[in-house]
Design an enzyme around this catalytic site. Sequence first.
Site, PDB file in Angstrom:
ATOM      1  N   GLY B  29     -16.188  40.311  11.150  1.00  5.76           N
ATOM      2  CA  GLY B  29     -15.085  39.739  10.758  1.00  5.76           C
ATOM      3  C   GLY B  29     -14.605  39.015  12.511  1.00  5.76           C
ATOM      4  O   GLY B  29     -13.406  38.378  11.460  1.00  5.76           O
ATOM      5  N   CYS B 238     -19.505  29.368 -20.688  1.00  4.58           N
ATOM      6  CA  CYS B 238     -20.177  28.065 -20.361  1.00  4.58           C
ATOM      7  C   CYS B 238     -21.253  27.805 -21.501  1.00  4.58           C
ATOM      8  O   CYS B 238     -21.542  27.996 -22.341  1.00  4.58           O
ATOM      9  CB  CYS B 238     -20.923  28.582 -19.676  1.00  4.58           C
ATOM     10  SG  CYS B 238     -22.727  27.278 -19.121  1.00  4.58           S
ATOM     11  N   CYS B 241     -25.144  27.546 -21.363  1.00  2.00           N
ATOM     12  CA  CYS B 241     -25.573  29.133 -21.497  1.00  2.00           C
ATOM     13  C   CYS B 241     -25.216  29.905 -21.721  1.00  2.00           C
ATOM     14  O   CYS B 241     -26.044  30.793 -22.192  1.00  2.00           O
ATOM     15  CB  CYS B 241     -26.442  28.918 -19.682  1.00  2.00           C
ATOM     16  SG  CYS B 241     -25.336  29.411 -18.771  1.00  2.00           S
ATOM     17  N   CYS B 263     -21.200  26.542 -15.567  1.00  2.67           N
ATOM     18  CA  CYS B 263     -21.093  27.093 -14.766  1.00  2.67           C
ATOM     19  C   CYS B 263     -21.390  26.201 -13.422  1.00  2.67           C
ATOM     20  O   CYS B 263     -22.143  25.888 -13.573  1.00  2.67           O
ATOM     21  CB  CYS B 263     -22.829  27.492 -14.805  1.00  2.67           C
ATOM     22  SG  CYS B 263     -23.323  29.214 -15.793  1.00  2.67           S
ATOM     23  N   CYS B 269     -27.294  28.740 -14.349  1.00  2.00           N
ATOM     24  CA  CYS B 269     -27.514  27.950 -14.739  1.00  2.00           C
ATOM     25  C   CYS B 269     -28.513  28.087 -15.810  1.00  2.00           C
ATOM     26  O   CYS B 269     -29.115  28.455 -17.361  1.00  2.00           O
ATOM     27  CB  CYS B 269     -26.757  27.318 -15.899  1.00  2.00           C
ATOM     28  SG  CYS B 269     -25.466  26.642 -17.029  1.00  2.00           S
TER      29      CYS B 269
END
Lengths: 258, 277
Positions: B29, B238, B241, B263, B269
């Site tokens: 970080g 979606c 899909c 998606c 997808c």
Amino acid sequence: MTERALLTVRGLSKRYGDRVGCLDVGFNLWPGEVLGVVGESGSGKTTVLHCLSGRLEPTSGSTEFLQRDGSVVDILRLPEVARRRLARTDWALVQQNPRDGLRMGVSAGANVGERIMAVGARHYGQIRGQALDWLSQVEIPRERIDDLPGTFSGGMQQRLQIARCLVTRPRLVFMDEPTGGLDVSVQARLLDLLRSLVADLGLSAIVVTHDLAVTRLLAHRLLVMRGGEVVESGLTDQVLDDPQHPYTQLLVSSVLQP
Amino acid sequence: MSGYNFAYLDEQTKRMIRRAILKAVAIPGYQVPFGSREMPLSYGWGTGGVQVTAAVIGPDDVLKVIDQGADDTTNAVSIRRFFARTTGVATTRRTDEATLIQTRHRIPETPLREGQIVVFQVPIPEPLRWLEPHEAETRKMHALEEYGIMHVRLYEDITLHGRVATSYDYPVRVNGRYVMRPSPIPKFDNPKLDRSPALLLFGAGREKRIYAVPPYTSVRSLDFEDHPFTIEAWEQACGLCGSRESFLDEVIVDDKGGRLFVCSDTDHCERRREGAR
């Protein structure tokens, strides 16, 4: 238990090369006491305040602070982490221009809440509750909590800054011309508020001002500064009513009587 | 390709970037400064990510590049082709086949696995910048763990919108220490950062910073006790899909206000549609 001074300052000097910011300033500040520092512009008042609050590094001298746990630390030799922690918790600085002391881009509530969040508060409802509580203590309507400080009047901004400073219950408050730039009736209300807050919370404060009326109302003791040195000190009434040093006499006699 | 070194950058530069990456991995970080180079694409197009990728890519790597989850957008196509030409490595659109994934704005829906490296393109690396303009001061605040003002920002969000309205680039705390911007990924992807088995590298080219989240490092999104962190949810599935678990983009399909939710991760997808067939 014998009472110990909250702040003991000895031999505090700040030099800018050949020029002197302040020279050999020393005093004790007792718990619950308000100390006024007066003098004309350029007399070193603000230098002293900045040296004490850690915003300026003094050339020499020592400043001992009595912590909550009863231990005494020398602020000037304290590591920066500890000094910044003290500045967030036990101290507060009320600046002359509230715009310097506030975050103008966030709401009044966030301004008041910042210091409690800085020391670890993570509950939104409680932070907001404390902010509301403090807004009412400084006589700002509760419904203004979500407004930006820029929409507040000058007096309200200054009161907001005071709420923001006091929310962590500091033990020592530095005030730099707290009533500067406000008209007299707003000044009077603010002074009244400050006086009752100081008395209710048992705060110690160092108030830097050029306004003798402010010190008369707020301060228990006075330091009179000129050219970086303390020329006279004593109880406020004593100094203002029976000034000994020629400069203090000049200062007191310069006040306009309406 | 003749005339260029492997992966475009010279070896000295790659070594310099690798040193920065090693330091970044050692301090999860923490933003490590590095000598960012001019790249043959403009700032904001992923110069930081491209340099990190160039420094870690090897001849055996299989590279995938996505932009907003899609493999076939301009930015993704040109960066993928750039590395195909300058390194000759194999490229893929499949998340499970890739060993190295450079991404802008998304983390793939397919779970990452050990041994994979994900490189994020970062526009602004400093999470404290919003409230503190001075670089010296923000560095000091990181060093002293003074992160109170991050919550001032969340407080403002809740006050103004009734909830935390920050929906992308949502600040996180890495390994219980440094507060980090996860780059402009939707907060939907924040939980995928936590204890990810893959190595996550972040490169900011203009700001000249690299930071990292090593595998299996805790990444917590900042929140309030009474306003816990939540991710986006959709009422729709979606349109292609039928997935109800993935991040959906809203697409306008005609001039009559018709819209379709699909998606954002095109590879995910396509796999699902192939599997259904």
